[in-house]
Design a protein around this motif. Structure first.
Motif, short mmCIF file in Angstrom:
data_model
loop_
_atom_site.label_atom_id
_atom_site.label_comp_id
_atom_site.label_asym_id
_atom_site.label_seq_id
_atom_site.Cartn_x
_atom_site.Cartn_y
_atom_site.Cartn_z
N LEU A 1 26.20 82.41 20.86
CA LEU A 1 27.22 83.37 20.40
C LEU A 1 27.97 82.57 19.14
O LEU A 1 29.01 83.40 18.76
CB LEU A 1 28.09 83.55 21.47
N GLU B 1 28.42 84.70 29.86
CA GLU B 1 29.84 84.28 29.10
C GLU B 1 30.54 85.42 28.52
O GLU B 1 29.94 86.36 28.71
CB GLU B 1 29.23 83.59 27.96
N THR B 2 31.90 85.21 28.42
CA THR B 2 32.67 86.34 28.00
C THR B 2 32.31 86.57 26.43
O THR B 2 32.51 85.46 25.60
CB THR B 2 34.09 86.13 28.42
N ALA B 3 32.05 87.53 25.81
CA ALA B 3 31.90 87.69 24.57
C ALA B 3 32.62 89.25 24.26
O ALA B 3 33.26 90.03 25.09
CB ALA B 3 30.53 87.99 24.00
N TYR B 4 32.74 89.45 23.08
CA TYR B 4 33.59 90.75 22.47
C TYR B 4 32.77 91.57 21.47
O TYR B 4 31.87 91.00 20.85
CB TYR B 4 34.90 90.21 21.89
N ILE C 1 28.18 91.31 18.25
CA ILE C 1 28.78 90.53 19.74
C ILE C 1 29.10 89.18 19.21
O ILE C 1 28.43 88.37 18.50
CB ILE C 1 27.38 90.33 20.64
N VAL C 2 30.29 88.93 19.44
CA VAL C 2 31.15 87.82 19.22
C VAL C 2 31.92 86.98 19.88
O VAL C 2 32.10 87.72 21.04
CB VAL C 2 32.06 87.92 17.80
N LYS C 3 32.12 85.80 19.82
CA LYS C 3 32.95 84.84 20.65
C LYS C 3 34.21 84.63 20.12
O LYS C 3 35.18 85.08 21.15
CB LYS C 3 32.15 83.56 20.68
N ARG D 1 21.98 85.74 17.31
CA ARG D 1 22.17 85.64 18.65
C ARG D 1 21.14 85.70 19.71
O ARG D 1 20.21 86.57 19.66
CB ARG D 1 22.88 87.08 18.93
N LYS E 1 35.51 93.71 25.88
CA LYS E 1 34.65 92.59 26.24
C LYS E 1 33.35 92.66 26.75
O LYS E 1 33.20 93.90 27.45
CB LYS E 1 35.59 92.00 27.62
N GLY F 1 36.49 86.62 18.62
CA GLY F 1 36.59 87.89 18.27
C GLY F 1 37.87 88.53 17.99
O GLY F 1 38.10 89.01 16.95
N TYR G 1 28.02 88.30 28.54
CA TYR G 1 26.80 87.97 27.70
C TYR G 1 26.09 86.82 28.37
O TYR G 1 26.53 85.56 27.88
CB TYR G 1 27.12 87.81 26.26
#
Lengths: 430, 430
Positions: free
Chosen positions: B428, A176-179, A157-159, B423, A170, A161, A173
């Motif tokens: 993030l 928040e939007t995470a990838y 899970i990355v920001k 995490r 997407k 990404g 999280y």
């Protein structure tokens, strides 16, 4: 009584034993009943006198425990058999099987195999595929550990990404939007820079690409390594040559039984894998295959053609394609000063790309320059860029797609067959 | 000239060598300049005559290449040093460091450590943590492979994700709602049933729990195994006892340098780990700790108390808590017939749960019954349930949280310190 595996029975001739497993085959004759029992180690023939009560309604794949005497024998499974005394049903099969899994081949199409995945995996060929796959990964790790690479686990899970390439999944999280990570690329670079110098990871990666081909998965296992203090990308390729050589030799030894079950031979890796610059490869395709439309990259057909050419000319099933033009490579790829080319490579194996790698940019300003040139906003990569502020050595690395490598080694027609529970646009189950 | 690692220099006394790494320390005296160079293997003192030109503005953590002569010496790093000839700056440090990483301890708080993760990881204590973590995982695999467990890779994007427990992350998968796997639970059971019998996986799992404690992560590495044809959960616990014994012994041997760097000793696993039924544990807490409010489960304080009690009474830092009541365990947990208890267990280590395991239900009808009793809709689990139709042996298994195990072994105050890039709800990045 302790359970004995069928493959160990040859050490118990004349003894009473307990075996447990699945009913692989049933044959009821006038005066004798044959049960072939299968466990994780193989099959054993169990012979019962007459037609015992439990034969009534006994279905193939029932889980049973059999007690009996081990005798020498001459049957298609082993040099021993069990003269059965008792058979206990431990878990019943309620319905007829949707597919037959005790034949020489699974005579059904891919969809049916994947829809009935748990059952299909019981077929000896599928067992062999995933036993070999485990050996591939183990050998990958063994070589890298011996060469001072550290195993790491990086977040999926990355920001930050997007590497500016393929589409990504997407998720929400905590608001928040995470990838989902497309690769551990940024993290493996950070780990080199964090002083570990040599790192590797075997983990899931995610591509939201809308491809529906026999070589794409939306979730797959990536085998990555990254190494610091290199001269250039040729050092990374040299490491891969040694790595693959070790992996394939280990596989040939430890996977002998599985290769025999699949009726195939383990491929051989040459000491030095032929290397062609992208420009040279395109010239070859023009000259020998009348492919005049290719521009700076190979299409799948081109990959097959160049592999065929190299196999004929150099006797190698592997070929490195180097010097990709910078438009075709991600922003972190180090570029040659004097040309449009990059310090990058792909490795083709039997007509399919199984590795992408190269030297990375280790100068923050140049990295920002390349981001801008690619139309990316450097402020979206500030945490990645931060890593380059406090001493970043020259470095490079690569990624090998596990399912693709497995499929190519075993000549599978579709990469999905090398994934236990494949994920594609249509498939989220099982 | 080929680069030599600092830890190998003792073999090169009297020779000219090339070393590369980070500037760990700089000391400029009147007639001599000391540069301590650090690479992945350790540090070496490099001595230069006078005050060379490059000392001007040279910052700590700059990446340099040093050529010089290896001589015997008596310094705090090694029994050799390098009489430096040349120093080449390979990658500059642009700014002053936000944290000091060449001291005995990282004298900053957790937030600062994690905000400057790449730099903080260069500290020798952090290097030691993650080198030990890699050894933990390698030993886990080595033991299981030797015991005939197959390594597997299962999908983390799942449709039947919810085990009815903690919250899960949702994502849009080509228009369909999918989840990030909370565990490989369903898949490892399917793999046992698919005939592999014994499987393991080391991979990421996801919990959308809104906990913010020193022992929770929202993405962590789970070390799972599952085994078929067991008698009951005691066979799983016995396997874990042998596994942990092997892992800790291996760790003590191979991780000697790291334990010394951290100033700690590797814990010892008893041959037989004490086992307490949940009811017994709760009685003990009532009697000895005046805890009268606990109902069928331990809270974090109770875990610490029972661990302290067991350590005093039995001399063990580990304790299995068994026979959890069925309200506290997921629907797939096998229940005892005659009571409200289940064939399940947790393993506490130094006051913290590091393992959850147990025997699973292998009868489809009973599984459906338990789903309904838990308020779950069996039609949402049809692909999982399908696996139980065609012969499912008795089986069980467990999961060990890698970061928690690491943190407990190394007495870390927060599980985040045992995750490279943790995490949590707030974090993030990086």
């Amino acid at each position: 009584m302790m359970r004995i595996l069928s493959s160990n029975l040859k050490n118990n001739i004349g003894e009473s034993v307990l075996v447990k497993g699945w009913v692989h085959r049933i044959r009821i004759l006038k005066s004798v009943t044959f049960i072939i029992l299968r466990d994780r180690s193989g099959c054993v023939q169990c012979v019962f006198e007459g037609k015992p009560e439990w034969t009534k309604g006994l279905k193939i794949e029932t889980v049973v425990a059999i007690e009996g005497l081990v005798c020498t024998s001459n049957n298609q499974y082993q040099s021993v058999e069990i003269q059965g005394k008792t058979l206990e049903i431990q878990n019943e099969v309620a319905e007829d099987l949707p597919i037959q899994i005790n034949g020489d081949h699974l005579e059904v199409n891919l969809e049916t195999i994947l829809n009935n995945r748990v059952l299909a995996l019981r077929h000896f060929q599928n067992q062999a595929i995933f036993k070999l796959q485990a050996l591939i990964v183990a050998a990958f790790r063994q070589f890298l550990e011996a060469n001072d690479f550290l195993e790491m686990f990086t977040p999926k899970i990355v920001k930050e990404g997007a590497e500016g390439g393929a589409e990504i999944f997407k998720l929400n999280y905590f608001g928040e939007t995470a990838y989902l990570a497309q690769s551990p690329q940024f993290y493996k670079q950070m780990m080199v820079i964090a002083g570990f110098e040599r790192v590797f990871e075997v983990g899931s990666v995610y591509r939201a690409e809308q491809h529906s081909t026999n070589r794409h998965l939306n979730e797959y296992v990536s085998m990555d390594f990254e190494m610091g203090f290199i001269e250039d990308e040729y050092e990374v390729m040299a490491m891969e040559e040694k790595l693959l050589k070790f992996m394939f030799q280990t596989l040939a030894e430890k996977g002998k039984t599985q290769f025999e079950a699949l009726g195939i031979q383990c491929p051989v890796v040459p000491d030095i894998i032929p290397k062609l610059k992208m420009k040279e490869a395109i010239e070859i395709l023009k000259t020998h295959y009348q492919r005049h439309e290719l521009d700076g990259d190979l299409d799948p057909q081109g990959e097959r053609e160049i592999s065929a050419y190299v196999k004929t000319k150099y006797g190698s099933e592997f070929v490195f394609i180097t010097h990709y033009p910078k438009q075709k490579r991600p922003m972190y790829t180090k570029c040659y000063d004097e040309s449009d080319e990059t310090h990058s490579f792909d490795l083709l194996f039997r007509g399919l790309e199984i590795t992408t790698g190269g030297q990375r940019i280790n100068e923050k300003d140049i990295l920002i320059e390349r981001m801008v040139a690619k139309g990316l906003d450097p402020t979206l990569y500030s945490s990645y860029l931060e890593a380059f502020k406090y001493g970043a050595p020259a470095h490079g690395g690569l990624a090998i797609g596990l399912e693709r490598l497995t499929a190519q080694i075993m000549d599978l027609s579709n990469v999905r067959l090398a994934s236990l529970f494949p994920r594609d646009q249509q498939r989220l189950l099982p």
